[in-house]
Scaffold this motif. Structure first.
Motif, PDB file in Angstrom:
ATOM      1  N   ILE A   1     -17.346 -29.743  44.768  1.00 10.66           N
ATOM      2  CA  ILE A   1     -17.209 -31.098  44.252  1.00 10.66           C
ATOM      3  C   ILE A   1     -16.077 -31.170  43.231  1.00 10.66           C
ATOM      4  O   ILE A   1     -15.293 -32.122  43.230  1.00 10.66           O
ATOM      5  CB  ILE A   1     -18.548 -31.577  43.646  1.00 10.66           C
ATOM      6  N   SER A   2     -15.960 -30.182  42.380  1.00  5.38           N
ATOM      7  CA  SER A   2     -14.890 -30.175  41.376  1.00  5.38           C
ATOM      8  C   SER A   2     -13.516 -30.149  42.021  1.00  5.38           C
ATOM      9  O   SER A   2     -12.616 -30.899  41.619  1.00  5.38           O
ATOM     10  CB  SER A   2     -15.037 -28.966  40.457  1.00  5.38           C
TER      11      SER A   2
ATOM     12  N   LEU B   1     -12.840 -33.522  43.891  1.00  7.05           N
ATOM     13  CA  LEU B   1     -12.569 -34.581  42.920  1.00  7.05           C
ATOM     14  C   LEU B   1     -11.159 -34.451  42.348  1.00  7.05           C
ATOM     15  O   LEU B   1     -10.419 -35.437  42.248  1.00  7.05           O
ATOM     16  CB  LEU B   1     -13.608 -34.530  41.799  1.00  7.05           C
TER      17      LEU B   1
ATOM     18  N   GLY C   1      -8.452 -37.212  43.705  1.00 12.23           N
ATOM     19  CA  GLY C   1      -8.103 -38.127  42.619  1.00 12.23           C
ATOM     20  C   GLY C   1      -6.650 -38.028  42.210  1.00 12.23           C
ATOM     21  O   GLY C   1      -5.955 -39.047  42.089  1.00 12.23           O
TER      22      GLY C   1
ATOM     23  N   LEU D   1     -15.213 -40.357  46.975  1.00 11.92           N
ATOM     24  CA  LEU D   1     -15.791 -40.340  45.631  1.00 11.92           C
ATOM     25  C   LEU D   1     -17.212 -40.918  45.634  1.00 11.92           C
ATOM     26  O   LEU D   1     -18.072 -40.435  44.889  1.00 11.92           O
ATOM     27  CB  LEU D   1     -14.898 -41.097  44.659  1.00 11.92           C
TER      28      LEU D   1
ATOM     29  N   LEU E   1     -19.469 -38.257  46.786  1.00 14.88           N
ATOM     30  CA  LEU E   1     -19.640 -37.274  45.724  1.00 14.88           C
ATOM     31  C   LEU E   1     -20.688 -37.738  44.724  1.00 14.88           C
ATOM     32  O   LEU E   1     -21.566 -36.973  44.323  1.00 14.88           O
ATOM     33  CB  LEU E   1     -18.322 -37.017  44.991  1.00 14.88           C
TER      34      LEU E   1
END
Length: 94
Positions: free
Chosen positions: A25-26, A29, A33, A62, A65
């Motif tokens: 997820i990190s 993202l 992004g 997103l 997520l």
């Protein structure tokens, strides 16, 4: 015999994706992004259709997520988002 449910993500990231959920997820993202922001900043902000093509898959990724959706869907959406961003980035640079 191999696992019948093995996908490209299982082969690339290991058999148990849920163990690495926070790390995945990190990275997703950060990549989606930042790349979306760079693409918008490099000229997509001047074209409504380009902005739409960037924002829609980015926000879907997103949203999945935030909703703690299935990782395979998140990863597939992230790849789609990165591909679209890179295409539009190339259009605006060239």
């Amino acid at each position: 015999m191999g696992n019948a449910n093995a996908t490209i993500w299982n082969k690339f990231l290991g058999e148990d994706l849920e163990v690495n959920r926070l790390g995945i997820i990190s990275v997703v993202l950060l990549v989606t992004g930042c790349l979306g922001g760079i693409t918008v900043g490099m000229g997509a902000v001047h074209h409504t259709w380009q902005l739409f093509l960037i924002v829609l898959p980015t926000m879907m990724t997103l949203s999945f997520l935030i909703a703690v959706g299935p990782l395979k869907i998140i990863l597939n959406l992230a790849v789609l988002t990165v591909i679209i961003d890179l295409i539009i980035l190339a259009i605006n640079i060239l």
